[in-house]
Structures are given as structure tokens and as C-alpha cells.
Design a protein around this motif. Structure first.
Motif, mmCIF file in Angstrom:
data_model
loop_
_atom_site.group_PDB
_atom_site.id
_atom_site.type_symbol
_atom_site.label_atom_id
_atom_site.label_comp_id
_atom_site.label_asym_id
_atom_site.label_seq_id
_atom_site.Cartn_x
_atom_site.Cartn_y
_atom_site.Cartn_z
ATOM 1 N N ILE A 183 0.828 -1.203 0.000
ATOM 2 C CA ILE A 183 0.000 0.000 0.000
ATOM 3 C C ILE A 183 0.867 1.260 0.000
ATOM 4 O O ILE A 183 0.377 2.362 0.177
ATOM 5 N N GLU A 184 2.175 1.071 -0.211
ATOM 6 C CA GLU A 184 3.126 2.180 -0.340
ATOM 7 C C GLU A 184 3.076 3.126 0.850
ATOM 8 O O GLU A 184 3.156 4.334 0.711
ATOM 9 N N ALA A 185 2.926 2.534 2.052
ATOM 10 C CA ALA A 185 2.911 3.344 3.263
ATOM 11 C C ALA A 185 4.316 3.452 3.851
ATOM 12 O O ALA A 185 4.664 4.446 4.482
ATOM 13 N N SER A 186 5.136 2.420 3.640
ATOM 14 C CA SER A 186 6.488 2.411 4.188
ATOM 15 C C SER A 186 7.361 1.524 3.320
ATOM 16 O O SER A 186 6.869 0.578 2.697
ATOM 17 N N THR A 187 8.655 1.819 3.274
ATOM 18 C CA THR A 187 9.564 0.944 2.520
ATOM 19 C C THR A 187 9.741 -0.370 3.272
ATOM 20 O O THR A 187 10.126 -1.369 2.687
ATOM 21 N N GLY A 188 9.489 -0.352 4.584
ATOM 22 C CA GLY A 188 9.636 -1.564 5.381
ATOM 23 C C GLY A 188 11.066 -2.068 5.462
ATOM 24 O O GLY A 188 11.307 -3.187 5.888
ATOM 25 N N ASN A 189 12.017 -1.225 5.080
ATOM 26 C CA ASN A 189 13.406 -1.657 5.014
ATOM 27 C C ASN A 189 14.039 -1.702 6.408
ATOM 28 O O ASN A 189 14.304 -0.668 7.013
ATOM 29 N N MET A 190 14.274 -2.914 6.901
ATOM 30 C CA MET A 190 14.790 -3.050 8.264
ATOM 31 C C MET A 190 16.258 -2.660 8.360
ATOM 32 O O MET A 190 16.686 -2.119 9.374
ATOM 33 N N GLU A 191 17.044 -2.928 7.315
ATOM 34 C CA GLU A 191 18.473 -2.584 7.365
ATOM 35 C C GLU A 191 18.636 -1.075 7.497
ATOM 36 O O GLU A 191 19.536 -0.585 8.152
ATOM 37 N N GLU A 192 17.753 -0.322 6.849
ATOM 38 C CA GLU A 192 17.854 1.138 6.915
ATOM 39 C C GLU A 192 17.092 1.711 8.106
ATOM 40 O O GLU A 192 17.008 2.926 8.256
ATOM 41 N N GLY A 193 16.492 0.856 8.914
ATOM 42 C CA GLY A 193 15.802 1.331 10.107
ATOM 43 C C GLY A 193 14.410 1.870 9.842
ATOM 44 O O GLY A 193 13.802 2.474 10.720
ATOM 45 N N ALA A 194 13.884 1.658 8.637
ATOM 46 C CA ALA A 194 12.533 2.140 8.345
ATOM 47 C C ALA A 194 11.478 1.261 9.014
ATOM 48 O O ALA A 194 10.327 1.661 9.144
ATOM 49 N N LEU A 195 11.875 0.070 9.432
ATOM 50 C CA LEU A 195 10.984 -0.820 10.175
ATOM 51 C C LEU A 195 11.773 -1.386 11.352
ATOM 52 O O LEU A 195 12.864 -1.912 11.166
ATOM 53 N N ARG A 196 11.218 -1.230 12.564
ATOM 54 C CA ARG A 196 11.929 -1.700 13.751
ATOM 55 C C ARG A 196 10.938 -2.447 14.641
ATOM 56 O O ARG A 196 9.744 -2.227 14.555
#
Ligand SMILES: [Zn+2]
Lengths: 489, 98
Positions: A183-196
């Protein structure tokens, strides 16, 4: 005694906005010098006027809807107080008793075995700055503060304690990330800290209704860390119970290198946040019509898309799951099917996308959207394969060349002589040559050994480097064999 | 309204304030008076008044998601008690990681 783990997760996801939550500083600070993306608002100067980012509210609402939550008709921000230098105001602007969304769920697994994980709440808040701890030559310990991340829109998604294993916790986060990306709400990228992720873990004897003492694990920065840390913590707690030490309610940090959770000091007052309503931010309302508008704008979610792929294209559940893993892959596949215009089966396209094409892009660690094989080119290739213009071996070779160069598969097939030869006048001489070179096989055939036809077809294929049409080769061979038989004395 | 000295010390520790025994005593009385004053308001019957978090009647104040230039880093760091390069520099606060 056997024990049952009880796990709940708190997931923080940065929302994909262009500007911050309460000021218009850019969120594109990756790689930038420290403190170059800040202003008096996100640096927490006194006397400023924060204003809510409209897009952030829309994205947060999307997430609430995608997680089957009720969207609150009215929500509000509060101040959550704790003193730490990554938080320049001394409080975090968050949502407390009137969050944006409540009571939802996520479904794990597929039709075979489904597990529903409840969502307690989804609320909006702001990200903190970043600290670098240093020590001077004289041994003084100090921190360097970079506020570029301070004020980035953050979503907190709190699950019910419905998770029962470390593997299920990983599946839950993976699913959540898939939905956020769709749904293009978040990149969800854990390595970059966008998801924790933080995990609340307790264990209890099987059959006991009350929960055991709860331990919060911080610092879980990958799905692997989530699974390992929870696995470790479950084992640690069971051992503590069995040895009679008991489990203490506390916060522990995950040390990824050592593979252990460690107690953190100084957390005793952590829950004393002294929330109160944020006086600088008026409440937010969500009308039925606005909610409906956001709902209608929501992309098709992965579960629905997977089920549609099974029903519409006749795919196996596994194929459908693989192809809908990301929205990009699912879009790519459907673009191929559209390009085929039913000239070849959608299942053939599924096999080639998730087999050979995935193989190539995964080998090179590419996104499918970056592959040079456009849906149109892949459709061209599949049509040639389905029409018998090329065989599967040739199609693979064409795919690799098209993947490498972006050239048309047909061009590649013609240039490399991969087109199937089904023309009798072209194959006739080859067939006769093969028969001449294999008198023993011909003699065997005349004695009634039908099996030698297979061998002879193989010879024709070898002669033509696999491009001969097997059907034509068979017909011609049988004609020649019976013809020469009739002519025999 | 009475506050215990333990409560005063707890509140002070949340704000990272170190207090002497005399200060605890002074603040115990002062904070108690403030609480007492606020508690007087609780005597009003507010049964017919909906709860509110905002004293002025505004809602839904939002801005479009259009980035604007941030402030120059030297302006932002101008009043920092200590800086190092482009960073604010502060005493380390350990044991309170979030
Ligand atoms: Zn700012």
C-alpha cells in the motif's frame, strides 16, 4: 512440565512521506551531513508551531484499513515524556488514549492453515534523532546528536499477545512488511531502520490462563534477529522457571553478535511517561466519506491478490504466493499475462516468471522492475514457445540473452538458429542421412522393434541441435522406413 | 493535598533533577499546594460537559506534504552549549536507550 510462549510485537514503521510529521523539513536525509535537515520545530526549540502532515495521516489510515482496524472518528496527539538526548523536546509527540486506529488483525498462512493475529492499535508519532556515543582521550564519555531523523512520521503497530512461537513472530513481521509495501505506506526496510521491532515475551505452563512475567526485548533489527532473540528468550525464561529463579519483568536488549538478550539498567521508571494532550495540535477527525475515499484508493492487498491469481489464472496456491510476494512481481506477472492476450496459458507465464526469470534476477540481486526482460519481451518468448516455434531449451537460451541485452527473443532465436524446423523439405535430407548412417537400427525396425524410432528421432535432434520438430521428425522417419520396407524385395 | 517526599524525589528523578533534602521539603509543600488548587476544580459538577483536550474550537489543521528548505546548520547550532563538527555535543546519558 511443558511451557507455552506468549508473544506480542510492537512494530515501528517510518511512513513514506516527503516531509516530516510536524514540519516541512525533507525526509530525504540519507547520506546527508548531520543536522542539515532540521528546523526549530523538529529540533524542539521552544515557542514553535507544529502542523500535522496531511499525507502522513492518509498513509496511517491506509495502514489501519489494510490491517482491518476500526478508524477512529476522532483522534488526538499526546506528549510522552522521557528525558533522553535523542528527543530534543524532552517528550515525544505520540498518540495515547485516542489513537488513529483500533482492533484489527493480520492473517498468517494460506488457506490450508490460517492463524489470525490481533492488532490492538495503530498510532502516529514522530521518530527520534540519532546518538553516537563517544569517549574523549581523557576518558570522558559524551554523545553526538544528529536530529535529521527527528520528526520523521512513525507508525506504531501493536499486536495482541496472540503469537505463539519465534517463527510465527517472524512470519507476522514479514506479513506486516509485505502489506506496508503493497500500500506504499512504508519501505519496510529493516536494514535502513525504516521498520523496527520490539517483542514482549513471556512463558506459562500449558493450560495456565494467566500470563507469566513479561520481558520486553529491544533492538530487533532484522527478521532473523526477531526469530533468534525470541527463541533465545523463550529458552532463557523456561530455564529460569525450572531452576526456581523465576522470571523478572524487565527490558532486555538483543545482542546480535553474541546471540543473547541482556538486562538493561535504569528502566525502572520507563513507564512513567506522564502523558497529557498535546496543546499545540488540534484533534484530527475522520469523516465516513474521507475514510471511504482512502479505502477505495487502497491497492489490492497481498492475500486478496493471491486468491485472485488462483481463481483467475488457475495457479497453484504456492505459485500464486510466490508471484504476489511483492507488488512489483505481481504487477510484472499480470503485465505478461496481459501482453499474451490469451495466446499462451497464464500458467505457462507463471512457471517462467517464478522459475527461470526469478532465478536470473535473484542471482544478480536485481528487482524485477530493473530486469531488461520487459513483460512484452517475455510474452513474445512465451508465445513462440507455446506455438512450437522454439523448444524449451531454446527458450531458456533466448531468455538469458534477452535478460542480458534486452534484445527481442525472436531476433535472438533467428540469429542463433534456434527456431524449430518443422518444414518437411528442410528435415527430409537430415532424416535420410540419419537412416543411411544407422543401418542396424533400420534392420531392427524391420524385425518389428518399434522402439528404435525413439533412438532415430534422438539422432535427428542431435543433427539439428535440438531445433527439429519432434512430430515432423517422427512422421518423416516412419514414412521413410515404411517406404523403404515396401520397396524391399 | 499531601505529597510524600518519595513522590517528590521520584518526580525529580524523572526530570533528571538532583534535590537536596531541604529542596525536597520546600517542593513537597509547593507541589502539594498546586495539586490542592487543581483539586478544587474537581469539585465542579462537569457531568454534562463533554471531555475536551483543546480549549479553542479548531480541528484538522494540516499541511500538505511539500518539503521546504531546512535551516542552515550553523543557525541551528548557534545556541548549542557545545558542538562538534555539525553535531550537538552532550553528556552521555546511558541506560535509557529507547
Ligand atoms: Zn524541521
Amino acid at each position: 512440565m511443558s511451557y507455552e510462549p506468549v508473544i506480542g510485537l510492537e512494530v515501528h514503521a517510518q511512513l513514506q512521506t516527503r516531509s516530516k510529521m510536524f514540519c516541512r523539513c525533507s525526509t530525504q536525509y540519507a547520506g546527508a551531513e548531520p543536522n542539515t535537515h532540521i528546523c526549530p520545530i523538529c529540533a524542539g526549540f521552544p515557542g514553535v508551531l507544529p502542523v500535522v502532515n496531511r499525507r502522513a495521516v492518509e498513509l496511517a489510515t491506509r495502514v489501519g484499513l489494510a490491517l482491518n482496524c476500526e478508524i477512529s472518528p476522532s483522534s488526538r496527539f499526546d506528549r510522552k515524556h522521557y528525558p533522553y538526548p535523542d528527543l530534543p523536546k524532552g517528550y515525544q509527540t505520540s498518540q495515547y488514549d485516542l489513537p488513529l486506529a483500533l482492533r484489527g488483525h493480520v492473517t498468517l498462512g494460506d488457506n490450508g492453515q490460517q492463524r489470525r493475529i490481533g492488532i490492538v492499535r495503530v498510532h502516529m508519532e514522530e521518530d527520534t534523532g540519532r546518538l553516537l556515543h563517544r569517549s574523549s582521550p581523557s576518558g570522558e564519555v559524551y554523545s553526538l546528536v544528529d536530529l535529521n531523523r527527528s520528526g520523521v512520521p512513525l507508525l506504531e503497530i501493536v499486536s495482541e499477545p496472540d503469537i505463539r512461537s519465534a517463527v510465527e513472530a517472524r512470519e507476522y513481521v514479514t506479513k506486516l512488511r509485505q502489506v506496508l509495501r503493497y500500500i506504499e505506506a512504508s519501505t519496510g526496510n529493516m536494514e535502513e531502520g525504516a521498520l523496527r521491532c520490539d517483542a514482549n515475551v513471556s512463558v506459562r505452563p500449558v493450560g495456565q490462563a494467566e500470563y507469566g512475567a513479561k520481558v520486553e526485548i529491544k533492538n530487533l533489527n532484522s527478521t532473523r534477529a526477531i526469530e533468534r532473540a525470541i527463541e533465545y528468550e523463550i529458552r532463557r525464561q523456561i530455564e529460569a522457571l525450572e531452576s526456581g529463579d523465576g522470571v523478572r519483568q524487565e527490558t532486555r536488549g538483543w545482542d546480535d553478535a553474541a546471540g543473547v538478550t541482556l538486562g538493561q539498567r535504569g528502566k525502572e521508571y520507563a513507564s512513567d511517561y506522564r502523558y497529557f494532550p498535546e496543546p499545540d495540535l488540534p484533534p484530527l477527525t475522520m469523516s465516513e466519506s474521507r475514510r471511504g475515499e482512502i479505502h477505495r484508493g487502497l491497492a489490492e492487498l497481498p492475500d486478496a491478490r493471491r486468491e485472485r491469481f488462483v481463481a483467475l489464472y488457475g495457479l497453484t496456491p504456492q505459485d500464486a504466493a510466490d508471484l504476489t510476494l511483492t507488488r512489483e512481481t505481481a504487477d510484472y506477472y499480470e503485465a505478461v499475462v496481459a501482453e499474451l492476450r490469451e495466446a499462451a496459458p497464464a500458467r505457462l507465464a507463471a512457471n517462467w516468471v517464478r522459475g527461470p526469470l526469478f532465478g536470473l534476477v535473484n542471482r544478480d540481486n536485481l528487482a524485477i522492475t530493473d530486469a531488461r526482460v520487459s513483460p512484452k519481451l517475455l510474452a513474445e518468448l512465451l508465445r513462440m514457445l507455446h506455438d512450437g516455434e522454439v523448444n524449451a531449451t531454446a527458450a531458456r537460451e533466448m531468455l538469458e540473452e534477452t535478460y542480458r541485452t534486452g534484445r527481442s527473443p525472436r531476433e535472438v532465436a533467428v540469429e542463433r538458429g534456434l527456431m524449430q524446423v518443422s518444414d518437411a523439405s528442410a528435415l527430409g535430407p537430415v532424416v535420410r542421412a540419419v537412416l543411411e548412417r544407422n543401418p542396424k537400427a533400420v534392420a531392427d525396425f524391420r524385425k518389428g522393434k518399434q522402439q528404435v524410432v525413439g533412438f532415430l528421432i534422438g539422432q535427428v535432434m542431435r543433427e539439428t541441435k535440438g531445433t527439429a520438430s519432434q512430430d515432423t521428425a517422427r512422421t518423416l522417419l516412419l514414412e521413410e522406413l515404411s517406404g523403404s520396407q515396401a520397396g524391399a524385395p | 493535598m499531601e505529597l510524600t517526599s518519595e513522590e517528590v524525589r521520584h518526580i525529580a528523578s524523572l526530570a533528571r533533577l538532583g534535590l537536596t533534602d531541604e529542596e525536597v521539603e520546600t517542593l513537597q509543600a509547593q507541589l502539594g499546594d498546586i495539586l490542592g488548587h487543581v483539586n478544587q476544580l474537581n469539585e465542579l459538577d462537569t457531568g454534562n460537559i463533554p471531555p475536551t483536550a483543546m480549549v479553542i474550537a479548531v480541528q484538522d489543521v494540516v499541511a500538505e506534504d511539500e518539503p521546504r528548505p531546512s535551516f542552515p546548520v550553523d543557525v541551528m547550532l548557534a545556541n548549542a552549549p557545545e558542538r562538534k563538527g555539525n553535531y550537538f555535543r552532550t553528556k552521555a546519558v546511558l541506560g535509557y536507550e529507547t
